[in-house]
Every structure is written in C-alpha cells, then in structure tokens.
Design an enzyme around this catalytic site. Structure first.
Site, PDB file in Angstrom:
ATOM      1  N   GLY A 130     -17.608 -17.831 -44.026  1.00 34.54           N
ATOM      2  CA  GLY A 130     -16.191 -17.568 -44.236  1.00 34.54           C
ATOM      3  C   GLY A 130     -15.784 -17.451 -45.695  1.00 34.54           C
ATOM      4  O   GLY A 130     -14.605 -17.473 -46.026  1.00 34.54           O
ATOM      5  N   GLU A 151     -19.347 -26.225 -38.766  1.00 36.60           N
ATOM      6  CA  GLU A 151     -17.973 -26.735 -38.629  1.00 36.60           C
ATOM      7  C   GLU A 151     -17.925 -27.921 -37.676  1.00 36.60           C
ATOM      8  O   GLU A 151     -17.130 -28.842 -37.861  1.00 36.60           O
ATOM      9  CB  GLU A 151     -17.038 -25.588 -38.184  1.00 36.60           C
ATOM     10  CG  GLU A 151     -16.799 -24.612 -39.331  1.00 36.60           C
ATOM     11  CD  GLU A 151     -16.540 -23.184 -38.922  1.00 36.60           C
ATOM     12  OE1 GLU A 151     -16.217 -22.928 -37.738  1.00 36.60           O
ATOM     13  OE2 GLU A 151     -16.671 -22.297 -39.791  1.00 36.60           O
ATOM     14  N   ASN A 168     -19.152 -15.235 -32.973  1.00 34.47           N
ATOM     15  CA  ASN A 168     -18.546 -16.564 -32.836  1.00 34.47           C
ATOM     16  C   ASN A 168     -17.069 -16.403 -33.155  1.00 34.47           C
ATOM     17  O   ASN A 168     -16.691 -16.306 -34.324  1.00 34.47           O
ATOM     18  CB  ASN A 168     -19.223 -17.546 -33.810  1.00 34.47           C
ATOM     19  CG  ASN A 168     -18.548 -18.911 -33.802  1.00 34.47           C
ATOM     20  OD1 ASN A 168     -17.652 -19.180 -33.002  1.00 34.47           O
ATOM     21  ND2 ASN A 168     -18.970 -19.776 -34.705  1.00 34.47           N
ATOM     22  N   TRP A 169     -16.262 -16.352 -32.115  1.00 38.87           N
ATOM     23  CA  TRP A 169     -14.830 -16.095 -32.313  1.00 38.87           C
ATOM     24  C   TRP A 169     -14.120 -17.293 -32.949  1.00 38.87           C
ATOM     25  O   TRP A 169     -12.993 -17.178 -33.376  1.00 38.87           O
ATOM     26  CB  TRP A 169     -14.165 -15.761 -30.986  1.00 38.87           C
ATOM     27  CG  TRP A 169     -14.524 -14.420 -30.413  1.00 38.87           C
ATOM     28  CD1 TRP A 169     -15.465 -13.534 -30.880  1.00 38.87           C
ATOM     29  CD2 TRP A 169     -13.935 -13.794 -29.252  1.00 38.87           C
ATOM     30  NE1 TRP A 169     -15.496 -12.404 -30.092  1.00 38.87           N
ATOM     31  CE2 TRP A 169     -14.564 -12.539 -29.079  1.00 38.87           C
ATOM     32  CE3 TRP A 169     -12.952 -14.168 -28.342  1.00 38.87           C
ATOM     33  CZ2 TRP A 169     -14.229 -11.668 -28.041  1.00 38.87           C
ATOM     34  CZ3 TRP A 169     -12.617 -13.301 -27.300  1.00 38.87           C
ATOM     35  CH2 TRP A 169     -13.249 -12.062 -27.152  1.00 38.87           C
ATOM     36  N   LYS A 170     -14.760 -18.443 -32.966  1.00 35.37           N
ATOM     37  CA  LYS A 170     -14.122 -19.680 -33.431  1.00 35.37           C
ATOM     38  C   LYS A 170     -12.786 -19.861 -32.699  1.00 35.37           C
ATOM     39  O   LYS A 170     -12.693 -19.463 -31.539  1.00 35.37           O
ATOM     40  CB  LYS A 170     -14.002 -19.670 -34.960  1.00 35.37           C
ATOM     41  CG  LYS A 170     -15.369 -19.370 -35.620  1.00 35.37           C
ATOM     42  CD  LYS A 170     -15.432 -19.648 -37.083  1.00 35.37           C
ATOM     43  CE  LYS A 170     -16.835 -19.328 -37.610  1.00 35.37           C
ATOM     44  NZ  LYS A 170     -17.004 -19.601 -39.023  1.00 35.37           N
ATOM     45  N   HIS A 200     -23.065 -26.084 -34.931  1.00 33.23           N
ATOM     46  CA  HIS A 200     -22.431 -25.252 -35.974  1.00 33.23           C
ATOM     47  C   HIS A 200     -21.966 -26.146 -37.122  1.00 33.23           C
ATOM     48  O   HIS A 200     -21.535 -27.279 -36.905  1.00 33.23           O
ATOM     49  CB  HIS A 200     -21.255 -24.480 -35.372  1.00 33.23           C
ATOM     50  CG  HIS A 200     -20.735 -23.441 -36.316  1.00 33.23           C
ATOM     51  ND1 HIS A 200     -19.865 -23.753 -37.336  1.00 33.23           N
ATOM     52  CD2 HIS A 200     -20.993 -22.119 -36.415  1.00 33.23           C
ATOM     53  CE1 HIS A 200     -19.607 -22.638 -38.023  1.00 33.23           C
ATOM     54  NE2 HIS A 200     -20.273 -21.635 -37.479  1.00 33.23           N
ATOM     55  N   GLU A 215     -27.446 -20.644 -41.021  1.00 31.41           N
ATOM     56  CA  GLU A 215     -26.120 -20.380 -41.578  1.00 31.41           C
ATOM     57  C   GLU A 215     -25.906 -21.260 -42.804  1.00 31.41           C
ATOM     58  O   GLU A 215     -25.488 -22.421 -42.671  1.00 31.41           O
ATOM     59  CB  GLU A 215     -25.032 -20.675 -40.539  1.00 31.41           C
ATOM     60  CG  GLU A 215     -25.101 -19.808 -39.306  1.00 31.41           C
ATOM     61  CD  GLU A 215     -23.738 -19.639 -38.652  1.00 31.41           C
ATOM     62  OE1 GLU A 215     -23.355 -18.491 -38.425  1.00 31.41           O
ATOM     63  OE2 GLU A 215     -23.051 -20.644 -38.395  1.00 31.41           O
ATOM     64  N   GLY A 228     -19.023 -14.403 -37.589  1.00 33.35           N
ATOM     65  CA  GLY A 228     -17.711 -15.021 -37.444  1.00 33.35           C
ATOM     66  C   GLY A 228     -16.614 -13.975 -37.573  1.00 33.35           C
ATOM     67  O   GLY A 228     -16.336 -13.223 -36.646  1.00 33.35           O
ATOM     68  N   GLY A 229     -15.991 -13.918 -38.729  1.00 34.74           N
ATOM     69  CA  GLY A 229     -14.808 -13.066 -38.939  1.00 34.74           C
ATOM     70  C   GLY A 229     -14.984 -11.631 -38.473  1.00 34.74           C
ATOM     71  O   GLY A 229     -14.093 -11.066 -37.816  1.00 34.74           O
ATOM     72  N   SER A 258     -20.809 -14.650 -43.542  1.00 31.05           N
ATOM     73  CA  SER A 258     -20.226 -13.465 -44.193  1.00 31.05           C
ATOM     74  C   SER A 258     -21.033 -12.191 -43.945  1.00 31.05           C
ATOM     75  O   SER A 258     -21.164 -11.349 -44.833  1.00 31.05           O
ATOM     76  CB  SER A 258     -20.039 -13.710 -45.698  1.00 31.05           C
ATOM     77  OG  SER A 258     -19.133 -14.789 -45.901  1.00 31.05           O
TER      78      SER A 258
END
Ligand code: 13P
Length: 255
Positions: free
Chosen positions: A173, A97, A9-11, A95, A167, A234-235, A213
C-alpha cells in the site's frame, strides 16, 4: 509444473453495488484467459455475492482470514467449514495487517493454516519483513521463522496444498514495490527453504506469489522472475482493468 496464480485481496473495501460491477467486469475481461488461475478474496459478507457471480467461471473466490477453530463460542469469528459452505477455494492466512493490527503471531497463523486445510481450503500464507528488519539485514531470518512455524505445525508436505505469498511490509500500500531482483532473491530463498524441509519436488510445485504495490505497469517484470509465480494484489485488484492487465501479465508467463 506450477501454474501462475493472481489473487485479489479486496481488504475492507466494496459495497454490493461496486462489487457487482467489479465482478461482472472481471468475468467479461477474464473469460477464456488461459495459463493463469485467478481468485478474489473478499470481505465475509460478500462471499455469497462473489459465489453467485463467479460460479461456473474459472475465477475462484475466498476469504482474507479465518478462525483456527471449526465451531464454538468464538463471537465474531468465521470458521473454515463456513467458508467452504460458501464455496471458497482460498483463504489468506497471516497477512501482515492481521499480524500488525490484530496481534496474530506465528503460532496462531500456523493454527489458522492447519484449520484452513482441515476444511479443504487452500491457504495463501503471507510472509514478509518490515523495513526495519530489511535494513537490519534480517529479511531471510524473519521469512524463515514465519515459514518454519507453519512447517512445524502442519508438516512440510502440507505446503504442497498451499500457496505462499511474499509480501514485504514496506511495499504494501505504499507504492514502493520491491525490485524484481529483490523479490526474486527472497522467493528463491523461500523455495530453497521448502526444498530443505520437504524436498525438491515439493518446493518446485509450490506457487510463491509476490505482493506489495503490484500494478499493471510493474507486474510483467516481476512475474518474469523465475521464482515469482504470480501476485497477491491489494489496491489494484479493486480496479477491473488494472486487475485484468495483471492477470494477463501472469498468463503470459504460464502460456
Ligand atoms: P497493495 O497491492 O495495495 O500494496 O496491497 C498488497 C497486499 O497487501 C495484498 O495482500
């Protein structure tokens, strides 16, 4: 039996130039890797780029949300049929977010799930509790109600053509990963809930990803849990070597 899946997930990250380097590195690093499905969920403007770079590889691509409507006067929105036009296989739905920053609630998440399937996309349905909810002992109740909203709208059998991602909000994150046993406990609960709603065969076939994470260093241990079928990353999905290492860890499970 279900195959492991690792989805990035590149966000809201990337540029044409950095994406191209990342996509080329993924193509090279993942070529010939068996036992895992891999996908990247990129920002809307980069779907064409992802499609061009990844066409003909085993790597799928998708988006991070979609409209619950197929077409119409919805300024700024992007529909499922549009995502299909760009060759998307997956779309993330619900998600945390989107839920916390953009006010998406269970009924809208469920409508988006239905819209994704109507367009022939595989929704990756995100569920998970906040830290306060976990500390109040409400993890299972929260996850169950998020899941049940989709089951009520789409029917339990619709989950056979979907992916669930657990999640925990407190792990996204933050560098604070759920322990493998914390993740396994919730994944097992989700699978049991799916079994109650749709039967054991359905539940046994649904991939349940862990997100929050995930790093190259902890992926192996998480993915070795019996009900953890891969990850939503994510990251670490923005760093080719890290994402490739995570995909290899999942492939080791699928082999
Ligand atoms: P991080 O891997 O950066 O914690 O993000 C997880 C996530 O939200 C994936 O959807």
């Amino acid at each position: 039996m279900r195959q492991p899946l690792v989805a990035g997930n590149w966000k809201m990250h990337g540029t044409l130039a950095t994406n191209q380097r990342l996509l080329e590195a993924l193509k090279a690093g993942l070529a010939g890797l068996a036992g895992v499905q891999v996908a990247v969920c990129v920002p809307f403007p980069y779907l064409a780029q992802a499609g061009q770079a990844l066409a003909g590889t085993g790597i799928g691509w998708g988006a991070q949300t979609l409209s619950e409507h197929d077409t119409g006067a919805y300024t700024g929105e992007v529909s499922g049929p549009m995502l299909r036009d760009f060759g998307c296989r997956y779309v993330i739905v619900g998600h945390s977010e989107r839920r916390s920053l953009f006010g998406e609630r269970d009924p809208q998440v469920a409508a988006k799930f239905v819209a994704a399937q109507r367009a022939g996309l595989t929704p990756i349905l995100c569920v998970g509790e906040t830290l306060a909810e976990r500390e109040a002992g409400a993890t299972e109740a929260v996850v169950a109600s998020q899941l049940d909203a989709v089951i009520a709208a789409a029917g339990a059998q619709a989950l056979a053509q979907a992916v669930v991602a657990y999640e925990p909000v407190w792990a996204i994150g933050t560098g604070r990963t759920a322990t493998p046993s914390q993740a396994q406990a919730v994944h097992e609960f989700i699978r049991a809930r799916l079994a109650t709603a749709g039967g054991a065969a359905l539940a046994g076939g649904v991939a349940i990803l862990y997100g929050g994470s995930v790093k190259a260093a902890n992926a192996g241990e998480l993915f070795r849990q019996p009900d953890v079928d891969g990850g939503l990353i994510g990251g670490a999905s923005l760093v080719a070597e890290d994402f490739i290492a995570i995909c290899r860890a999942a492939a080791a499970k699928g082999a």
